[in-house]
Design a protein around this motif. Sequence first.
Motif, PDB file in Angstrom:
ATOM      1  N   ILE A   1       2.258   1.298   9.724  1.00  0.00           N
ATOM      2  CA  ILE A   1       2.683   1.160   8.335  1.00  0.00           C
ATOM      3  C   ILE A   1       2.556   2.508   7.634  1.00  0.00           C
ATOM      4  CG2 ILE A   1       2.155   0.084   6.102  1.00  0.00           C
ATOM      5  CD1 ILE A   1       1.227  -2.395   7.650  1.00  0.00           C
ATOM      6  N   ALA A   2       3.627   2.917   6.979  1.00  0.00           N
ATOM      7  CA  ALA A   2       3.648   4.134   6.161  1.00  0.00           C
ATOM      8  C   ALA A   2       4.308   3.754   4.846  1.00  0.00           C
ATOM      9  CB  ALA A   2       4.428   5.243   6.858  1.00  0.00           C
ATOM     10  N   SER A   3       3.587   3.934   3.760  1.00  0.00           N
ATOM     11  CA  SER A   3       4.116   3.484   2.477  1.00  0.00           C
ATOM     12  C   SER A   3       3.754   4.455   1.371  1.00  0.00           C
ATOM     13  CB  SER A   3       3.554   2.090   2.149  1.00  0.00           C
ATOM     14  OG  SER A   3       4.164   1.560   1.002  1.00  0.00           O
ATOM     15  N   PRO A   4       4.672   4.668   0.438  1.00  0.00           N
ATOM     16  CA  PRO A   4       4.383   5.571  -0.673  1.00  0.00           C
ATOM     17  C   PRO A   4       3.479   4.924  -1.713  1.00  0.00           C
ATOM     18  CG  PRO A   4       6.521   4.582  -1.004  1.00  0.00           C
ATOM     19  CD  PRO A   4       6.027   4.103   0.343  1.00  0.00           C
TER      20      PRO A   4
ATOM     21  N   ALA B   1      -2.420  11.057  -2.768  1.00  0.00           N
ATOM     22  CA  ALA B   1      -2.001   9.747  -3.294  1.00  0.00           C
ATOM     23  C   ALA B   1      -2.814   8.673  -2.574  1.00  0.00           C
ATOM     24  CB  ALA B   1      -0.507   9.559  -3.087  1.00  0.00           C
ATOM     25  N   HIS B   2      -4.063   8.593  -2.906  1.00  0.00           N
ATOM     26  CA  HIS B   2      -4.993   7.718  -2.174  1.00  0.00           C
ATOM     27  C   HIS B   2      -5.115   6.307  -2.751  1.00  0.00           C
ATOM     28  CE1 HIS B   2      -8.106   8.164  -5.269  1.00  0.00           C
ATOM     29  NE2 HIS B   2      -7.597   9.364  -5.409  1.00  0.00           N
ATOM     30  N   HIS B   3      -4.637   6.079  -3.954  1.00  0.00           N
ATOM     31  CA  HIS B   3      -4.801   4.764  -4.573  1.00  0.00           C
ATOM     32  C   HIS B   3      -4.071   3.676  -3.779  1.00  0.00           C
ATOM     33  CE1 HIS B   3      -6.724   6.494  -8.096  1.00  0.00           C
ATOM     34  NE2 HIS B   3      -5.765   7.408  -8.108  1.00  0.00           N
ATOM     35  N   ALA B   4      -2.813   3.913  -3.454  1.00  0.00           N
ATOM     36  CA  ALA B   4      -2.039   2.920  -2.700  1.00  0.00           C
ATOM     37  C   ALA B   4      -2.610   2.755  -1.299  1.00  0.00           C
ATOM     38  CB  ALA B   4      -0.575   3.308  -2.627  1.00  0.00           C
ATOM     39  N   TYR B   5      -3.019   3.852  -0.693  1.00  0.00           N
ATOM     40  CA  TYR B   5      -3.586   3.793   0.656  1.00  0.00           C
ATOM     41  C   TYR B   5      -4.822   2.888   0.671  1.00  0.00           C
ATOM     42  CZ  TYR B   5      -5.360   5.446   5.157  1.00  0.00           C
ATOM     43  OH  TYR B   5      -5.825   5.525   6.445  1.00  0.00           O
ATOM     44  N   GLU B   6      -5.707   3.090  -0.295  1.00  0.00           N
ATOM     45  CA  GLU B   6      -6.913   2.253  -0.368  1.00  0.00           C
ATOM     46  C   GLU B   6      -6.556   0.801  -0.689  1.00  0.00           C
ATOM     47  OE1 GLU B   6      -9.862   3.171   0.653  1.00  0.00           O
ATOM     48  OE2 GLU B   6      -9.051   5.163   1.054  1.00  0.00           O
ATOM     49  N   SER B   7      -5.564   0.602  -1.547  1.00  0.00           N
ATOM     50  CA  SER B   7      -5.119  -0.765  -1.853  1.00  0.00           C
ATOM     51  C   SER B   7      -4.520  -1.438  -0.624  1.00  0.00           C
ATOM     52  CB  SER B   7      -4.094  -0.757  -2.987  1.00  0.00           C
ATOM     53  OG  SER B   7      -4.684  -0.329  -4.189  1.00  0.00           O
ATOM     54  N   LEU B   8      -3.722  -0.693   0.135  1.00  0.00           N
ATOM     55  CA  LEU B   8      -3.159  -1.237   1.376  1.00  0.00           C
ATOM     56  C   LEU B   8      -4.265  -1.631   2.348  1.00  0.00           C
ATOM     57  CD1 LEU B   8      -0.059   0.997   2.148  1.00  0.00           C
ATOM     58  CD2 LEU B   8      -0.106  -1.495   2.051  1.00  0.00           C
TER      59      LEU B   8
END
Length: 184
Positions: free
Chosen positions: A72-75, A112-119
């Motif tokens: 999974i790779a997501s912005p 951009a770590h917020h989305a990564y941590e949320s994922l």
Amino acid sequence: MHILAISGSLREASINSALCRAAARLAPPALRVSVYGGLGGLPLFNPDLEAVAPPAVQAFRAAVGEADALLIASPEYAHGISGPMKNALDWLVGFEGTVGKPIALFNTSPRAHHAYESLREVLQTMSTGIVAGASPAIPLLGACITERAMLESPEVSRAIRSALEALAVHVAGSGASGPVFPLA
């Protein structure tokens, strides 16, 4: 061994989609990485439709279920998970095919770590298994934003291959339905 790569971006020139395509091309011969292209065709999640899921959802679940692992790779959009990725994951929450599924979670922009941590949180809640050694942060800003540039960059191609190999070793060692590994 089959790995399904999923980009959380619908943009044609998406860095995350380019990374998924590069991973498919850099995969060692024992791995088959296919890039899922139907994220934009998934209807908005509606729990009322779960009993008889729409055809696009059925196809997505089948692709996920048939894969030995996911990449999974997501912005990050406004400090959060992209809408298409969150919608896709919502359709998988009640799907047994994700339980224990090994996941390689790529971060193409470490700042951009917020989305990564949320994922990571969402995937942990879904009882998937994020494989730490297969979940790199690969800073792809600047000149390395196309599939071609990623393939030609020794650093980037090495990081992608290393992550794929770590995922393959994990799957081979634990089986695709092996234990869920806690997030480190």
